[in-house]
Scaffold this motif. Structure first.
Motif, PDB file in Angstrom:
ATOM      1  N   GLU A 236      47.373  37.463  40.015  1.00 28.97           N
ATOM      2  CA  GLU A 236      47.900  38.700  39.453  1.00 28.97           C
ATOM      3  C   GLU A 236      49.352  38.450  39.098  1.00 28.97           C
ATOM      4  O   GLU A 236      49.985  37.541  39.652  1.00 28.97           O
TER       5      GLU A 236
ATOM      6  N   PRO B 139      42.918  32.297  36.598  1.00 29.26           N
ATOM      7  CA  PRO B 139      41.960  33.371  36.917  1.00 29.26           C
ATOM      8  C   PRO B 139      42.054  33.870  38.345  1.00 29.26           C
ATOM      9  O   PRO B 139      41.457  34.896  38.688  1.00 29.26           O
TER      10      PRO B 139
ATOM     11  N   ARG C  68      55.378  42.384  30.122  1.00 24.02           N
ATOM     12  CA  ARG C  68      56.105  42.586  28.882  1.00 24.02           C
ATOM     13  C   ARG C  68      57.174  41.508  28.726  1.00 24.02           C
ATOM     14  O   ARG C  68      57.520  40.822  29.682  1.00 24.02           O
TER      15      ARG C  68
ATOM     16  N   SER D  50      48.586  34.210  23.649  1.00 24.04           N
ATOM     17  CA  SER D  50      48.882  35.623  23.844  1.00 24.04           C
ATOM     18  C   SER D  50      49.118  35.843  25.332  1.00 24.04           C
ATOM     19  O   SER D  50      48.154  35.933  26.114  1.00 24.04           O
TER      20      SER D  50
ATOM     21  N   ASN E 187      41.233  26.912  18.887  1.00 17.83           N
ATOM     22  CA  ASN E 187      40.893  27.844  19.957  1.00 17.83           C
ATOM     23  C   ASN E 187      40.675  27.090  21.261  1.00 17.83           C
ATOM     24  O   ASN E 187      39.854  26.168  21.322  1.00 17.83           O
TER      25      ASN E 187
ATOM     26  N   TYR F 298      45.703  35.248  32.327  1.00 19.58           N
ATOM     27  CA  TYR F 298      44.586  35.480  33.241  1.00 19.58           C
ATOM     28  C   TYR F 298      43.440  34.495  32.991  1.00 19.58           C
ATOM     29  O   TYR F 298      42.585  34.305  33.861  1.00 19.58           O
ATOM     30  N   THR F 299      43.414  33.896  31.800  1.00 23.08           N
ATOM     31  CA  THR F 299      42.444  32.845  31.530  1.00 23.08           C
ATOM     32  C   THR F 299      42.875  31.538  32.179  1.00 23.08           C
ATOM     33  O   THR F 299      42.070  30.827  32.786  1.00 23.08           O
TER      34      THR F 299
ATOM     35  N   GLU G  56      49.870  38.242  27.379  1.00 20.22           N
ATOM     36  CA  GLU G  56      49.274  39.360  28.110  1.00 20.22           C
ATOM     37  C   GLU G  56      47.815  39.122  28.475  1.00 20.22           C
ATOM     38  O   GLU G  56      47.315  39.658  29.466  1.00 20.22           O
ATOM     39  N   GLN G  57      47.100  38.313  27.684  1.00 19.45           N
ATOM     40  CA  GLN G  57      45.693  38.015  27.980  1.00 19.45           C
ATOM     41  C   GLN G  57      45.509  36.610  28.542  1.00 19.45           C
ATOM     42  O   GLN G  57      44.762  36.404  29.511  1.00 19.45           O
ATOM     43  N   ASP G  58      46.179  35.641  27.964  1.00 23.60           N
ATOM     44  CA  ASP G  58      45.884  34.247  28.274  1.00 23.60           C
ATOM     45  C   ASP G  58      46.336  33.815  29.664  1.00 23.60           C
ATOM     46  O   ASP G  58      45.803  32.851  30.208  1.00 23.60           O
TER      47      ASP G  58
END
Length: 317
Positions: A227, A224, A275, A214, A50, A220-221, A216-218
């Protein structure tokens, strides 16, 4: 004489270092191809596969000539004062790695005020010849970045400053992701690319590899301050094929689609903002996303501009 984009010998050391971090450490690596003056790679520490958000900056030097030892059995590395100042003031902790392609040995050392020795001709750092970059070094290197999560976000702003400035100036920067859907628990390869306005020739700025990723989520991590939206020009053909494949009414006699069961507008409105395109028969998912700045990114640019104009910030407690 045309300047080389990279030294082939140096590339051997980068490849070897990346392999060690990925296979022995299980950490995430990101090569920096656009010179960041003294940092070849960023490494993200992972625990039990992780990502932790904790980053280490890495400078890599390759060649047997670096491995001459002194009478104490240490390798002595000397560099420019410009590089040292850059490393000591970097937003990330920095380690230097030496790779010997002759025997495939790889050693490392922290770059801190404690490990640096000033000399009459500049500075040096001592690297024990037995301080090998392998799984035994995981704990010590992990301890180098134990900052709170809010500071780690500031670190990401600092290390991505050049990228943020490019976007703020109106340059089109895209993130390409290839994700192996059914292999290695979401293994992915990423590229950050500058799109040329003149000849449409993309320029690779950096690339990296990730596991348990992932998109779609990662994204933005990792970014940060950003967009994202899809690069519609690259998705058009794929989206059209998917639309007719799923909603087209096929005329077997004319061998054309006679119509569709829903409208194109209905189809597009139901698509996710981020997507993929299936480019490998269900094996490889490809993303091409365009960067823009969110409020955090815009505030970072505003603050830097304010400070560069000679202004000062006061912290009230």
């Amino acid at each position: 004489m045309t300047k080389k984009r990279y030294d082939p010998i140096q590339h051997i050391g980068v490849n070897a270092t990346e392999k060690i971090f990925l296979k022995e450490f299980g950490w995430i690596t990101r090569r920096i191809l656009e010179s960041d003056m003294g940092v070849d790679m960023e490494v993200e520490i992972c625990v039990n596969n992780n990502p932790t958000g904790q980053l280490i900056g890495v400078q890599i030097k390759t060649g047997a000539s670096y491995f001459k030892t002194d009478r104490f059995g240490d390798v002595i590395y000397r560099g420019s004062q410009t590089h040292l100042d850059y490393w000591l003031n970097h937003s990330l902790p920095i380690i230097i790695i030496l790779h010997n392609p002759d025997d495939n040995s790889t050693i490392w050392q922290k770059i801190t005020s404690e490990t640096i020795t000033n000399t009459s001709k500049g500075w040096k750092v001592e690297i024990p010849i037995k301080q090998t970059l392998n799984h035994k070094a995981i704990t010590e290197i992990s301890e180098m970045n134990k900052f709170p999560i809010y500071f780690q976000r500031l670190q990401r702003l600092g290390i991505h400053r050049k990228l943020i400035e490019r976007i703020a100036k109106g340059q089109q920067i895209v993130l390409e992701i290839e994700q192996w859907a059914n292999k290695t628990a979401g293994h992915a390869h990423t590229k950050i690319i500058k799109v040329s306005e003149k000849d449409n020739e993309d320029k690779l700025l950096s690339e990296g590899g990730y596991v348990h990723f992932s998109p779609e989520q990662d994204v933005y991590t990792i970014f940060p301050w950003a967009e994202f939206e899809i690069d519609e020009e690259h998705y058009n053909d794929y989206d059209s094929d998917e639309f007719y494949s799923n909603y087209g009414v096929w005329d077997p006699e004319e061998k054309v689609y006679a119509g569709t069961t829903i409208s194109w507008q209905e189809y597009v409105s139901g698509l996710p903002r981020i997507r993929y395109m299936d480019t490998g028969g269900g094996e490889i998912y490809f993303y091409r996303l365009i960067f823009s700045l969110n409020d955090l990114g815009k505030a970072f640019i505003t603050m830097n501009t304010y400070l560069e104009n000679g202004n000062q910030l006061k912290l009230l407690i």
